[in-house]
Design an enzyme around this catalytic site. Structure first.
Site, PDB file in Angstrom:
ATOM      1  N   LYS A 195       0.904  -0.982   0.061  1.00 29.37           N
ATOM      2  CA  LYS A 195       0.074  -0.050  -0.063  1.00 29.37           C
ATOM      3  C   LYS A 195       0.872   1.390   0.051  1.00 29.37           C
ATOM      4  O   LYS A 195       1.836   1.351   0.904  1.00 29.37           O
ATOM      5  CB  LYS A 195      -0.880   0.009   1.336  1.00 29.37           C
ATOM      6  CG  LYS A 195      -1.918  -1.092   1.390  1.00 29.37           C
ATOM      7  CD  LYS A 195      -3.048  -0.956   0.210  1.00 29.37           C
ATOM      8  CE  LYS A 195      -4.055  -1.961   0.234  1.00 29.37           C
ATOM      9  NZ  LYS A 195      -5.365  -1.814  -0.459  1.00 29.37           N
ATOM     10  N   LYS A 221     -13.920  -7.513  -6.702  1.00 32.46           N
ATOM     11  CA  LYS A 221     -14.309  -7.817  -5.303  1.00 32.46           C
ATOM     12  C   LYS A 221     -15.541  -8.090  -5.097  1.00 32.46           C
ATOM     13  O   LYS A 221     -16.554  -7.254  -5.680  1.00 32.46           O
ATOM     14  CB  LYS A 221     -13.779  -6.661  -4.492  1.00 32.46           C
ATOM     15  CG  LYS A 221     -12.312  -6.471  -4.404  1.00 32.46           C
ATOM     16  CD  LYS A 221     -11.864  -5.148  -3.440  1.00 32.46           C
ATOM     17  CE  LYS A 221     -10.338  -5.002  -3.608  1.00 32.46           C
ATOM     18  NZ  LYS A 221     -10.067  -3.756  -2.593  1.00 32.46           N
TER      19      LYS A 221
END
Length: 339
Positions: A155, A252
């Site tokens: 990230k 997702k």
């Protein structure tokens, strides 16, 4: 593929899943996650689904629970996965209910979900292990503890430490496949400034560099690393605007609203020439199970959610040699669950 229709008993509740440690991304720090658990009973068999929702769209377990309760009479009267597509919008509520219907059908028909979906028998999938956007020394220390990791997702965020974070990961894991995820945190200028470090570190994919709605920033951007879309692709309606702009679509189930919609999204994205990625919004092994089925179609798999929570389901998915494995008994298998 139509679910068997018969009267059902619906139960739905919210469970809190504390994280082992805080997790940082652009604009957010998570210390826990709440999951909506939907359970369907038909007297003999039980099906379960878990939904986390989409936090940046204010799709919360509380709002998801309200959506489910509003449909109680319809669901308990017997509903199919196809009917569900028009009864609920894309999001976590539909995901939880859709996955519960898949799980229930697998148990009723004594056939695993992957076979019901016309998929090949599953195998362990190489998965990314995700690193929080921490200070570079913390990132490096955490990366060195990822024993067995063969693929890493780092990230990044909207500060000046990104190049150092990438170098820290590469120093700790010189042989790992590496992707970075900005969670909408870059501008064209900030991405351009960190790009040499990404290239030097051998980054293979840059996920969601720019904010949702600013996909045009990708036009004409000279970048040797493929882009992946996450927040910019919620469901099938978002695909057309990404053609020629990104190479990879992150599917997702909480975003698109379940395994039924996820499989349809995967088919359409593949037909348009996109590579496929399966990701997750966190959660337990009950969230990973249906995503694992979809993962068989994907070239990038990011299903490490249970690694971050303090206590997972038992039985649960397993991680070994950098791969994730979901046995049928975790979710979607032909075994009766006793509750």
């Amino acid at each position: 593929m139509t679910s068997h229709q018969s009267p059902l008993a619906l139960s739905a509740h919210i469970e809190n899943l504390p994280l082992k440690q805080p997790f940082h991304i652009t604009g957010y720090t998570f210390t826990e996650c709440d999951a909506l658990i939907v359970t369907l009973h038909d007297g003999e068999f039980t099906g379960r689904g878990e939904g986390l929702g989409v936090y940046y769209r204010h799709d919360t377990p509380i709002s998801m629970l309200r959506q489910i309760e509003a449909l109680r009479d319809i669901v308990e009267g017997g509903v199919t996965r196809e009917q569900l597509l028009s009864l609920l919008p894309a999001g976590g509520a539909r995901n939880a209910l859709d996955c519960a219907l898949w799980d229930l059908e697998a148990r009723r028909r004594n056939t695993p979900v992957w076979k019901l979906a016309g998929m090949s028998e599953p195998r362990p999938l190489l998965t990314t292990y995700t690193l929080s956007a921490d200070d570079p020394d913390v990132v490096e220390s955490t990366a060195r503890q990822l024993h067995g990791a063969r693929a890493i997702k780092l990230k990044l965020t909207n500060d000046h430490l990104n190049a150092e974070r990438v170098r820290a990961v590469r120093a700790a894991c010189p042989d790992a496949w590496l992707m970075v995820d900005a969670n909408q945190g870059f501008t064209r200028e900030t991405l351009r400034s960190v790009l040499p470090a990404l290239v030097e570190a051998g980054v293979s994919v840059i996920e969601q560099p720019f904010p949702f709605g600013y996909e045009a920033w990708l036009d004409g951007f000279d970048c040797p690393i493929p882009f992946a879309a996450d927040e910019s692709v919620q469901d099938r309606t978002d695909l057309s605007k990404l053609v020629g702009r990104v190479e990879v679509i992150n599917i997702k189930l909480d975003k698109c609203g379940g395994l039924t919609a996820g499989l349809a999204l995967a088919r359409e994205a593949s037909e348009l020439g996109f590579q496929l990625m399966v990701g997750n919004m966190g959660g337990s092994s009950w969230s990973m199970g249906p995503a694992f089925v979809l993962g068989s179609l994907c070239s990038v798999v990011d299903l490490d959610g249970p690694m971050f929570i303090s206590i997972d389901r038992d039985p649960g998915v397993s991680y070994r040699d950098g791969r994730v494995w979901c046995p049928d008994e975790v979710w979607g298998g032909p075994h009766t669950v006793t509750v």
